[in-house]
Design an enzyme around this catalytic site. Structure first.
Site, short mmCIF file in Angstrom:
data_model
loop_
_atom_site.label_atom_id
_atom_site.label_comp_id
_atom_site.label_asym_id
_atom_site.label_seq_id
_atom_site.Cartn_x
_atom_site.Cartn_y
_atom_site.Cartn_z
N GLU A 5 -12.24 1.46 -43.60
CA GLU A 5 -13.15 1.50 -42.44
C GLU A 5 -12.36 1.89 -41.20
O GLU A 5 -11.17 1.61 -41.12
CB GLU A 5 -13.75 0.11 -42.18
CG GLU A 5 -14.72 -0.33 -43.23
CD GLU A 5 -15.11 -1.80 -43.05
OE1 GLU A 5 -14.90 -2.35 -41.96
OE2 GLU A 5 -15.61 -2.36 -44.03
N LYS A 34 -11.11 1.30 -37.51
CA LYS A 34 -10.87 0.08 -36.73
C LYS A 34 -11.34 0.38 -35.31
O LYS A 34 -10.71 1.15 -34.59
CB LYS A 34 -9.38 -0.27 -36.77
CG LYS A 34 -9.07 -1.60 -36.13
CD LYS A 34 -7.64 -2.00 -36.43
CE LYS A 34 -7.30 -3.39 -35.93
NZ LYS A 34 -7.48 -3.56 -34.51
N ASP A 37 -12.12 -0.03 -31.47
CA ASP A 37 -11.31 -0.65 -30.42
C ASP A 37 -12.21 -1.27 -29.36
O ASP A 37 -12.58 -0.65 -28.38
CB ASP A 37 -10.42 0.44 -29.79
CG ASP A 37 -9.18 -0.17 -29.18
OD1 ASP A 37 -8.98 -1.39 -29.33
OD2 ASP A 37 -8.41 0.58 -28.54
N TYR A 57 -19.31 -5.29 -39.39
CA TYR A 57 -18.48 -4.98 -40.56
C TYR A 57 -18.20 -6.18 -41.47
O TYR A 57 -17.33 -6.11 -42.33
CB TYR A 57 -17.16 -4.34 -40.13
CG TYR A 57 -16.45 -5.05 -38.99
CD1 TYR A 57 -15.96 -6.33 -39.14
CD2 TYR A 57 -16.27 -4.40 -37.77
CE1 TYR A 57 -15.31 -6.97 -38.11
CE2 TYR A 57 -15.61 -5.03 -36.72
CZ TYR A 57 -15.14 -6.32 -36.89
OH TYR A 57 -14.49 -6.95 -35.88
N LYS A 91 -9.77 -2.85 -46.87
CA LYS A 91 -10.24 -4.14 -47.40
C LYS A 91 -10.42 -4.06 -48.91
O LYS A 91 -10.96 -3.06 -49.41
CB LYS A 91 -11.60 -4.50 -46.78
CG LYS A 91 -11.57 -4.61 -45.27
CD LYS A 91 -12.97 -4.83 -44.70
CE LYS A 91 -12.88 -4.96 -43.18
NZ LYS A 91 -14.20 -5.03 -42.54
N LYS A 147 -2.42 0.92 -37.99
CA LYS A 147 -2.61 1.36 -36.61
C LYS A 147 -2.15 2.81 -36.42
O LYS A 147 -1.05 3.17 -36.86
CB LYS A 147 -1.82 0.47 -35.66
CG LYS A 147 -2.26 -0.98 -35.70
CD LYS A 147 -3.42 -1.23 -34.78
CE LYS A 147 -2.98 -2.06 -33.70
NZ LYS A 147 -3.44 -2.74 -32.78
N CYS A 193 5.65 15.06 5.38
CA CYS A 193 4.28 15.30 4.92
C CYS A 193 4.10 16.78 4.56
O CYS A 193 4.41 17.65 5.38
CB CYS A 193 3.28 14.90 6.00
SG CYS A 193 1.58 15.29 5.56
N CYS A 249 1.52 18.32 7.29
CA CYS A 249 1.74 18.42 8.74
C CYS A 249 3.21 18.28 9.14
O CYS A 249 3.54 18.37 10.32
CB CYS A 249 0.89 17.40 9.48
SG CYS A 249 1.44 15.71 9.27
N CYS A 264 1.78 9.24 5.42
CA CYS A 264 1.99 10.11 6.57
C CYS A 264 1.40 9.37 7.77
O CYS A 264 0.19 9.09 7.80
CB CYS A 264 1.26 11.44 6.36
SG CYS A 264 1.16 12.36 7.90
N CYS A 320 -2.89 14.91 11.24
CA CYS A 320 -2.69 15.45 9.89
C CYS A 320 -4.03 15.93 9.32
O CYS A 320 -4.95 15.13 9.13
CB CYS A 320 -2.06 14.37 9.01
SG CYS A 320 -1.73 14.91 7.34
S1 IVH Z 1 -12.45 -7.01 -40.39
C1 IVH Z 1 -11.51 -11.34 -41.62
N1 IVH Z 1 -13.11 -4.53 -39.78
O1 IVH Z 1 -9.72 -5.76 -35.48
C2 IVH Z 1 -11.52 -9.91 -41.26
N2 IVH Z 1 -12.05 -5.85 -38.13
O2 IVH Z 1 -6.96 -6.89 -35.54
C3 IVH Z 1 -12.13 -9.63 -39.98
N3 IVH Z 1 -11.77 -4.68 -35.98
O3 IVH Z 1 -10.44 -9.15 -34.95
C4 IVH Z 1 -11.85 -8.32 -39.40
N4 IVH Z 1 -12.70 -2.79 -36.57
O4 IVH Z 1 -11.96 -7.39 -33.85
C5 IVH Z 1 -12.55 -5.68 -39.36
N5 IVH Z 1 -13.80 -2.34 -39.39
C6 IVH Z 1 -13.23 -3.48 -38.96
C7 IVH Z 1 -12.73 -3.62 -37.65
C8 IVH Z 1 -12.14 -4.82 -37.27
C9 IVH Z 1 -12.12 -3.46 -35.60
C10 IVH Z 1 -11.05 -5.66 -35.12
C11 IVH Z 1 -11.61 -7.05 -35.16
C12 IVH Z 1 -10.45 -7.91 -35.59
C13 IVH Z 1 -9.29 -7.07 -35.23
C14 IVH Z 1 -8.09 -7.43 -36.07
#
Ligand code: IVH
Length: 694
Positions: free
Chosen positions: A113, A115, A117, A236, A299, A323, A417, A420, A435, A441
Site C-alpha cells: 500500500e 504510505k 503522509d 487502511y 503487510k 520510506k 541595497c 538604491c 535597506c 528606495c
Molecule cells: S498501517 C498496525 N497503512 O504510517 C498498523 N499505516 O509509521 C497500522 N500510514 O501510524 C498502520 N499510510 O499513520 C498503515 N497504508 C498505510 C499507511 C499507514 C500511512 C501511517 C499511519 C501509521 C504510520 C506508521
C-alpha cells in the site's frame, strides 16, 4: 408539513445527499450537478431548522461544522494505535521478509500500500454510524476530534450495506491534498504579506508541508474552519471483536463496499520481488499523485498469520514501512540575486540552471539570509543539491563538492541595497539585512503605495496594473498621501511600456480622458473607506487587517493611537510587545506623522465611526460588568457593543450592577460577588438575545 412527514423527508434527503457525497468524494463520479446538490442540502437544512428535534449528528448538514471545542477530550484507545517499523533499503526489506518467513510455514502473500503522509485517525462505528474519531496521541490515548472529522466529506457518517458488525473500528490517514494545501498556503501568504511580514517570517509561518497542515487542521477548535480546509482520508485497517477477515486485502474490499475511501493502488503480491517492483514503480509515480506519500507499507495479507506474527512493544511484526528517499538533484548555481521588499528586507535568491525535480521545473531557491550563504559555503560556479523533502518550496541542501572549481571565489552577501545603493543594516539579533532608506528606495516606496491601494485596504482598483509605477516614475507620487493631490491635467496622456514578467510581452499603459476620470473617482471614493482599513492601509509593520480592527476599536482615532506608548498599546486586545514596538517606531518617524497629517487634510478617515454609532437603546440605563472570554465577541468588542446599545460598562460588581455578563473562564470572585448581591449572571447567548443579535 407535520413532524412525521418532516422526519420522512429528512431521512430521504440525508440518504440521498450522503450517496451523492460518496459519489463525488469517494468514487469521483458525481451524478448530479453542484447546484442540484446544494438544493438538496438547503432543503435539508431548512427542515432541520424548522424541526430541530429531528437534527441528527449523522446528518450530512453537520459536515459544514459549527462546533467549537476549546479543549479536546482525551480518550483511551480500545486497541493501542501502534506505528510501523521503518526500512530505507531493499536489504532491510529482505531482512523483514526473512523474519516473516521464519514464522510462516506456508506460501504467503503481501499487500503493498502507499504510505499516505498525513495524520493517523481511529474511527469507531456503532450500528453503522460514526460515533467517535480519535487521533493517535501517544498510541495509548488520543484526542476526541469527532466534530472535526465529521466535516471530511470522504469519511462516511452512515455506512452503506448491512453486513457490518454492530461495533468496529477502522484506521486510516487524514491528509491534505496538494491542491487544498496550495490554496491554504496561498491565502495565508497573501494575508501575511499584507500584514507586513518579510519573506523569511512568512516562510516560517506558512505550513511547511501538507502533513503539518492536515495535523493542524484536525486539531482546530472551530469545526466550520476544518470544513473549509479541504481534507481527505484513506482507510487502511479494520478491527472488531465481532468479525474478522481471512485476508487484509479482502477486508479492504469490504471497507470499500461499506462506503469507505480505500486507496485504489493497493496491490496483492506473491513475492518479495513483486514488492520491490511496486516500490520501484511508486518511487517515481508518486510524484504524479494529487497527495503526498512518503513510502510504501508492506503487510502480510493473511490475518491468521498476522496474529501468529504478533507485535513488538511498538509495532506489528507483520507489517513494515519502506520510506522513499527525498527527491534531490544537482544543478549549477548561476547567480545570487537580491529582492527588496516593501519593508526593506533584502532576501537572497539562488538563480539555478532549470532542473526537473519531483514533477516541477525548479529555477530558483530562496537562500533566506546572509547566514545561509555562509553556512552552505557557496562559491561562484558551484553546483548545488536541490531537495524537495515533502516541502513545496525547494531548498538548497548542500554544494556538490565534485564540481567545485579550484580557484572559485566565495559568494559574499551584498553590503549595499541593489535598488538604491544605500548601505544595508542588520540589527543585532535579526537574521535579515534591511535597506534603511525607507523614503528613498523605489521598491519600498512603490510597495507601500501598492499596499495602500489594495482591495482590502483603500480599494483603489482604478490604479492597478502598473499605474502606480508610472505615477512614481513621473515623480507624481512618492507617498500614499500624494494620491489625493493628483490633478486631471497631470495624468492625461501619461504613457509607459510595461513588460510582463511571466510572458515577456510588452504592454502600453496610457492615460486617456476616461481612465483619468476613473482614477480620480477611485481615489475620491477611497475617502469613504473606514478608519480601520486606513490604519491597515498605511502599512505599519505587523498591523494586519485583524490587528488594525482591534486597534481602531480600542483607540477610536489616529490621534489617540499616535500618542499611545507601548504599554497603552498592549492594553488593546491581542496586541503584544512586538506589534506595540512596531507602532511606536512608526509614529516616531516624522515622515509618517507628516504623511498622516497630509492625508487627514485631504479627508481620509482618521476616526472610527462604528464605535460611536448607536444601534439601539435596549441596554439603556443598564450598568454591565464583563468577565471571561467570549465566542462571538472580542473582549474590547463586547464593551463597545454594550455602549452601542445604550449600556454602560463597569469594572467591578456592585449593588448597582444590572447584570454580570460572564463568558468562559469568568473571574470566580466576580461570580461570587454577583451571587452575594443577587446580581443576575448572563451568558453570551442570553446577551445576544437581549440585543437582538442572531
Ligand atoms: S498501517 C498496525 N497503512 O504510517 C498498523 N499505516 O509509521 C497500522 N500510514 O501510524 C498502520 N499510510 O499513520 C498503515 N497504508 C498505510 C499507511 C499507514 C500511512 C501511517 C499511519 C501509521 C504510520 C506508521
Amino acid at each position: 408539513m407535520n413532524a412525521t412527514q418532516a422526519k420522512h423527508r429528512i431521512d430521504e434527503l440525508s440518504q440521498s445527499i450522503e450517496e451523492h457525497n460518496h459519489r463525488y468524494y469517494v468514487l469521483a463520479h458525481p451524478s448530479i450537478s453542484d447546484a442540484e446538490f446544494d438544493r438538496l442540502l438547503e432543503e435539508l437544512i431548512r427542515l432541520e431548522k424548522e424541526f430541530p428535534e429531528l437534527l441528527l449528528p449523522t446528518s450530512p448538514s453537520q459536515r459544514v461544522g459549527g462546533t467549537v471545542t476549546k479543549q479536546f477530550k482525551t480518550v483511551k484507545h480500545t486497541y493501542p494505535m501502534l506505528s510501523l517499523g521503518n526500512t530505507y533499503s531493499e536489504s532491510e526489506l529482505k531482512e523483514f521478509d526473512e523474519r516473516v518467513r521464519k514464522v510462516i510455514t506456508v506460501d504467503y502473500k503481501y499487500v503493498c500500500e502507499l504510505k499516505f503522509d498525513g495524520v493517523a485517525i481511529g474511527l469507531t462505528y456503532r450500528n453503522g454510524e460514526l460515533v467517535q474519531a480519535l487521533t493517535r496521541g501517544d498510541g495509548v490515548q488520543g484526542d476526541d476530534v469527532t466534530a472535526n472529522i465529521r466535516t471530511i466529506p470522504s469519511i462516511p457518517l452512515k455506512l452503506a450495506g448491512s453486513d457490518f458488525p454492530t461495533e468496529f473500528e477502522v484506521r486510516g490517514e487524514v491528509f491534505m491534498p496538494l491542491s487544498s494545501f496550495q490554496r491554504l498556503n496561498e491565502a495565508l501568504k497573501k494575508q501575511l504579506e499584507a500584514d507586513g511580514y518579510d519573506e523569511l517570517e512568512i516562510a516560517e509561518k506558512l505550513f511547511k508541508n501538507p502533513r503539518n497542515a492536515a495535523a493542524g487542521s484536525v486539531k482546530m477548535q472551530d469545526s466550520s474552519l476544518v470544513a473549509r480546509r479541504g481534507l481527505d482520508a484513506y482507510i487502511y485497517f479494520f478491527q472488531s471483536e465481532e468479525r474478522s477477515f481471512e485476508s487484509h486485502f479482502e477486508s479492504l474490499q469490504k471497507l470499500k463496499s461499506w462506503g469507505f475511501k480505500v486507496n485504489e493502488y493497493s496491490q496483492l503480491v506473491d513475492s518479495l520481488e513483486e514488492v520491490i517492483n511496486f516500490l520501484g514503480q511508486w518511487d517515481s509515480k508518486r510524484h504524479a499523485l494529487s497527495y503526498d506519500t512518503d513510502g510504501v507499507v508492506v503487510k502480510v495479507d493473511s490475518i491468521k498469520w498476522q496474529k501468529e506474527l504478533g507485535f513488538t512493544a511498538k509495532s506489528p511484526r507483520w507489517a513494515i514501512a519502506y520510506k522513499f528517499k527525498a527527491a534531490s538533484v544537482s544543478t549549477p548555481l548561476l547567480s545570487i540575486t537580491y529582492q527588496v521588499g516593501r519593508t526593506g528586507a533584502v532576501t537572497p535568491v539562488a538563480q539555478l540552471h532549470p532542473v526537473q525535480l519531483a514533477g516541477t521545473t525548479v529555477r530558483r531557491a530562496t537562500l533566506h539570509n546572509a547566514d545561509q550563504i555562509i553556512k552552505l559555503d557557496l562559491h561562484e560556479g558551484d553546483h548545488v543539491f536541490v531537495e524537495k523533502g515533502g516541502e513545496i518550496i525547494p531548498k538548497i541542501t548542500a554544494v556538490d563538492p565534485s564540481c567545485r572549481k579550484k580557484d572559485a571565489l566565495p559568494y559574499h552577501y551584498i553590503s549595499k541595497c541593489p535598488e538604491c545603493g544605500t548601505p544595508l543594516v542588520r540589527t543585532e539579533g535579526e537574521v535579515l539585512h534591511y535597506c534603511p532608506n525607507e523614503m528613498g528606495c523605489p521598491p519600498q516606496i512603490k510597495g507601500r503605495i501598492e499596499h495602500f491601494i489594495a482591495r482590502r485596504a483603500m480599494d483603489i482598483n482604478s490604479l492597478g496594473e502598473g499605474k502606480v509605477e508610472l505615477l512614481f516614475d513621473h515623480g507624481l507620487v512618492h507617498t500614499p498621501a500624494d494620491l489625493y493631490h493628483l490633478k486631471h491635467d497631470q495624468l492625461l496622456g501619461l504613457t509607459k511600456e510595461i513588460t510582463d514578467e511571466e510572458t515577456g510581452k510588452i504592454r502600453k499603459v496610457s492615460f486617456q480622458e476616461k481612465s483619468v476620470d476613473k482614477i480620480l473617482k477611485g481615489i475620491k471614493a477611497s475617502l469613504e473607506i473606514p478608519f480601520e482599513r486606513v490604519l491597515y492601509a498605511i502599512g505599519i509593520r505587523y498591523v494586519g487587517e485583524t490587528v488594525a480592527k482591534k486597534l481602531a476599536r480600542h483607540f477610536g482615532s489616529m490621534d489617540r493611537l499616535m500618542i499611545a506608548d507601548a504599554e497603552q498599546l498592549m492594553q488593546a486586545e491581542e496586541i503584544g510587545e512586538k506589534i506595540a514596538d512596531s507602532i511606536v517606531q512608526y509614529f516616531q518617524n516624522q515622515a509618517n506623522v507628516a504623511l498622516i497629517a497630509d492625508m487627514k487634510k485631504s479627508g481620509v478617515r482618521m476616526e472610527s465611526e462604528v464605535a460611536n454609532e448607536q444601534l439601539s437603546d435596549r441596554l439603556s440605563g443598564k450598568t454591565i460588568v464583563v468577565s471571561g472570554v467570549f465566542t462571538y465577541f472580542g473582549r474590547d468588542e463586547i464593551k463597545s457593543v454594550i455602549e452601542q446599545h445604550g449600556g454602560k460598562v463597569s469594572g467591578s460588581v456592585s449593588a448597582k450592577t444590572s447584570f454580570l455578563l460572564a463568558g468562559e473562564e469568568a473571574g470566580p470572585s466576580k461570580l461570587e460577588k454577583a451571587k452575594q448581591l443577587k446580581v443576575p449572571v448572563l451568558s453570551e447567548q442570553e446577551f445576544k438575545n437581549i440585543i437582538g443579535q442572531e
